[in-house]
Write an enzyme that holds these catalytic residues in place. Structure first.
Site, PDB file in Angstrom:
ATOM      1  N   CYS A 110      12.938  18.256  11.037  1.00  0.00           N
ATOM      2  CA  CYS A 110      13.719  17.213  10.342  1.00  0.00           C
ATOM      3  C   CYS A 110      15.097  17.000  10.963  1.00  0.00           C
ATOM      4  O   CYS A 110      15.709  15.954  10.758  1.00  0.00           O
ATOM      5  CB  CYS A 110      13.879  17.566   8.876  1.00  0.00           C
ATOM      6  N   HIS A 244      19.932  13.726   5.516  1.00  0.00           N
ATOM      7  CA  HIS A 244      18.472  13.782   5.537  1.00  0.00           C
ATOM      8  C   HIS A 244      17.985  13.585   4.100  1.00  0.00           C
ATOM      9  O   HIS A 244      18.490  14.217   3.167  1.00  0.00           O
ATOM     10  CB  HIS A 244      18.035  15.142   6.083  1.00  0.00           C
ATOM     11  N   ASN A 274      10.581  11.683   2.121  1.00  0.00           N
ATOM     12  CA  ASN A 274      11.148  12.445   3.238  1.00  0.00           C
ATOM     13  C   ASN A 274      10.367  12.084   4.506  1.00  0.00           C
ATOM     14  O   ASN A 274       9.186  12.397   4.615  1.00  0.00           O
ATOM     15  CB  ASN A 274      11.014  13.934   2.895  1.00  0.00           C
TER      16      ASN A 274
HETATM   17  O1  UT7 Z   1      12.455  18.126   5.141  1.00  0.00           O
HETATM   18  C1  UT7 Z   1      12.450  19.516   5.160  1.00  0.00           C
HETATM   19  C2  UT7 Z   1      13.346  20.018   4.138  1.00  0.00           C
HETATM   20  N1  UT7 Z   1      12.658  20.053   2.860  1.00  0.00           N
HETATM   21  C3  UT7 Z   1      13.343  20.171   1.749  1.00  0.00           C
HETATM   22  O2  UT7 Z   1      14.555  20.153   1.766  1.00  0.00           O
HETATM   23  C4  UT7 Z   1      12.605  20.381   0.452  1.00  0.00           C
HETATM   24  C5  UT7 Z   1      13.395  21.295  -0.439  1.00  0.00           C
HETATM   25  N2  UT7 Z   1      12.671  21.672  -1.651  1.00  0.00           N
HETATM   26  C6  UT7 Z   1      12.442  20.781  -2.647  1.00  0.00           C
HETATM   27  O3  UT7 Z   1      12.806  19.624  -2.550  1.00  0.00           O
HETATM   28  C7  UT7 Z   1      11.777  21.281  -3.893  1.00  0.00           C
HETATM   29  O4  UT7 Z   1      11.725  22.691  -3.867  1.00  0.00           O
HETATM   30  C8  UT7 Z   1      10.359  20.724  -4.142  1.00  0.00           C
HETATM   31  C9  UT7 Z   1      10.430  19.239  -4.456  1.00  0.00           C
HETATM   32  C10 UT7 Z   1       9.484  20.933  -2.905  1.00  0.00           C
HETATM   33  C11 UT7 Z   1       9.697  21.426  -5.328  1.00  0.00           C
HETATM   34  O5  UT7 Z   1      10.528  21.283  -6.478  1.00  0.00           O
HETATM   35  P1  UT7 Z   1      10.936  22.565  -7.347  1.00  0.00           P
HETATM   36  O6  UT7 Z   1      11.803  22.084  -8.412  1.00  0.00           O
HETATM   37  O7  UT7 Z   1      11.494  23.606  -6.409  1.00  0.00           O
HETATM   38  O8  UT7 Z   1       9.570  22.996  -7.937  1.00  0.00           O
HETATM   39  P2  UT7 Z   1       8.834  24.419  -7.872  1.00  0.00           P
HETATM   40  O9  UT7 Z   1       8.212  24.623  -6.555  1.00  0.00           O
HETATM   41  O10 UT7 Z   1       9.750  25.467  -8.399  1.00  0.00           O
HETATM   42  O11 UT7 Z   1       7.698  24.210  -8.946  1.00  0.00           O
HETATM   43  C12 UT7 Z   1       8.016  24.044 -10.355  1.00  0.00           C
HETATM   44  C13 UT7 Z   1       6.742  23.687 -11.078  1.00  0.00           C
HETATM   45  C14 UT7 Z   1       5.560  24.604 -10.752  1.00  0.00           C
HETATM   46  O12 UT7 Z   1       4.800  24.771 -11.931  1.00  0.00           O
HETATM   47  P3  UT7 Z   1       4.925  26.100 -12.816  1.00  0.00           P
HETATM   48  O13 UT7 Z   1       4.567  27.230 -11.887  1.00  0.00           O
HETATM   49  O14 UT7 Z   1       6.362  26.156 -13.260  1.00  0.00           O
HETATM   50  O15 UT7 Z   1       3.965  25.866 -13.916  1.00  0.00           O
HETATM   51  C15 UT7 Z   1       4.762  23.809  -9.753  1.00  0.00           C
HETATM   52  O16 UT7 Z   1       3.400  24.164  -9.753  1.00  0.00           O
HETATM   53  O17 UT7 Z   1       6.318  22.373 -10.704  1.00  0.00           O
HETATM   54  C16 UT7 Z   1       4.962  22.408 -10.284  1.00  0.00           C
HETATM   55  N3  UT7 Z   1       4.746  21.378  -9.286  1.00  0.00           N
HETATM   56  C17 UT7 Z   1       4.377  20.132  -9.603  1.00  0.00           C
HETATM   57  N4  UT7 Z   1       4.116  19.545 -10.784  1.00  0.00           N
HETATM   58  C18 UT7 Z   1       3.770  18.245 -10.766  1.00  0.00           C
HETATM   59  C19 UT7 Z   1       4.877  21.484  -7.939  1.00  0.00           C
HETATM   60  N5  UT7 Z   1       4.607  20.305  -7.377  1.00  0.00           N
HETATM   61  C20 UT7 Z   1       4.285  19.440  -8.387  1.00  0.00           C
HETATM   62  C21 UT7 Z   1       3.913  18.101  -8.430  1.00  0.00           C
HETATM   63  N6  UT7 Z   1       3.683  17.544  -9.644  1.00  0.00           N
HETATM   64  N7  UT7 Z   1       3.800  17.341  -7.323  1.00  0.00           N
END
Ligand code: UT7
Length: 317
Positions: A110, A244, A274
């Site tokens: 990225c 980004h 992204n």
């Molecule tokens: O370009 C490269 C750089 N990339 C980045 O900068 C990305 C940085 N990270 C992020 O933007 C975030 O961490 C994400 C968007 C990838 C994920 O968001 P989060 O708030 O960190 O979610 P999480 O991984 O902690 O997941 C929270 C919950 C989980 O459920 P439980 O275990 O709490 O029941 C996931 O299973 O959200 C769930 N979840 C979803 N739910 C609905 C994960 N993806 C989804 C989804 N829809 N698409």
């Protein structure tokens, strides 16, 4: 010797995929994606390749700059999702736009576009090259696992480009790499060698979202402070930050921690998601075309991601 940006361009494929469209593929919701990431829709290619997007963005940048393809001295493209390793994206663009200069690709995920831009600045400083086309182009839909809801909802396809020439507009920059495959990794095609006994991993994006999130917020904040100091400026001197577009919450945290108002951060993640190395040049092109920029405005371009890597620069418009 430094550079100035003399033209910008961007291209995204026509097909819009909304959050509701994704509900047909995986267990997700429009509400979760908007709230946790800030994306409403993204563009997804149905036929075109990353190299083809790059051609369209480059032609727009050429038109904007007023120079012809024949006046380019070098083309540098950043991409992690090209259909071919060879020809490179830059080489494909060279042929399609009718240029005859050297062309090569760089890869720093990225942060790739800003690594490519920094490389262009060095070539211009050598004095041999006058006009350089710099591109970020991605068909991330090719390297996403469409059954993994933690990644497939956040990425999109597109390309951005700019043309740089001799000038005094590159005030400071910083590149960072920490070789690490634990947080983000994208295995390449494993090959079919009968002699290789190593593990073949699926060629899709793996990302530890929360670790990436922490890295991203810390890096945007420290990178912007670092280059502002390097340039002998203050944060108040920055007219716009072009970050980004990975997650709107990353931008919110950075705005709070830097004490820079949110309206100075250019945000278009809601439309495109992204797009990795294409995200900063697409945003730069939109900002440039919005008519908001004045000559002499100071812009901070900042990116982070796989590598792990980050890159930042201060541009005088
Ligand atoms: O370009 C490269 C750089 N990339 C980045 O900068 C990305 C940085 N990270 C992020 O933007 C975030 O961490 C994400 C968007 C990838 C994920 O968001 P989060 O708030 O960190 O979610 P999480 O991984 O902690 O997941 C929270 C919950 C989980 O459920 P439980 O275990 O709490 O029941 C996931 O299973 O959200 C769930 N979840 C979803 N739910 C609905 C994960 N993806 C989804 C989804 N829809 N698409």
């Amino acid at each position: 010797m430094s550079i100035k940006v003399i033209g910008t361009g961007a291209y995204v494929p026509e097909k819009i995929v909304t959050n509701d469209d994704l509900k047909k593929l995986i267990d997700t919701s429009d509400e979760w994606i908007r709230q946790r990431v800030g994306i409403e829709e993204r563009r997804i290619s149905t036929e075109e390749t990353a190299a083809e997007f790059a051609v369209k963005a480059s032609m727009q940048a050429l038109e904007d700059s007023g120079i012809s393809a024949g006046e380019l001295d070098l083309i540098i493209a950043a991409s992690i999702s090209s259909e071919t390793v060879c020809p490179t994206v830059a080489g494909f663009v060279q042929k399609e736009i009718g240029a005859s200069c050297p062309a090569f690709d760089v890869n720093s995920a990225c942060s790739g576009f800003l690594f490519a831009l920094d490389t262009a600045v060095s070539y211009i400083a050598r004095g041999e090259y006058k006009n350089i086309l710099v591109i970020g182009s991605e068909r991330l839909s090719k390297i996403v696992d469409w059954s993994d809801r933690s990644t497939c909802v956040i990425f999109g396809d597109g390309a951005g480009a700019c043309i740089v020439s001799k000038g005094d507009g590159y005030l400071a920059s910083n590149l960072y790499t920490k070789g690490d495959d634990g947080v983000i990794s994208i295995p390449a095609y494993g090959g079919s060698s009968p002699f290789y006994t190593g593990v073949h991993k699926a060629p899709y994006i793996f990302m530890d979202g929360q670790e990436t999130f922490k890295f991203a917020v810390n890096k945007i904040v420290s990178d912007i402070k670092l280059i502002t100091e390097k340039a002998g400026l203050t944060l108040d001197d920055i007219a716009y930050i072009v970050p980004h577009q990975a997650n709107v919450r990353i931008i919110d945290f950075a705005s709070k921690r830097l004490g820079i108002p949110k309206d100075k951060f250019f945000v278009n993640i809601q439309k495109y998601g992204n797009t990795s190395s294409a995200s900063v040049p697409i945003a730069l092109d939109e900002l440039a075309r919005s008519g908001k920029l004045k000559s002499g405005d100071i812009l901070a371009l900042t990116a982070f991601g796989g590598g792990l890597s980050s890159a930042v620069c201060l541009l005088k418009w």
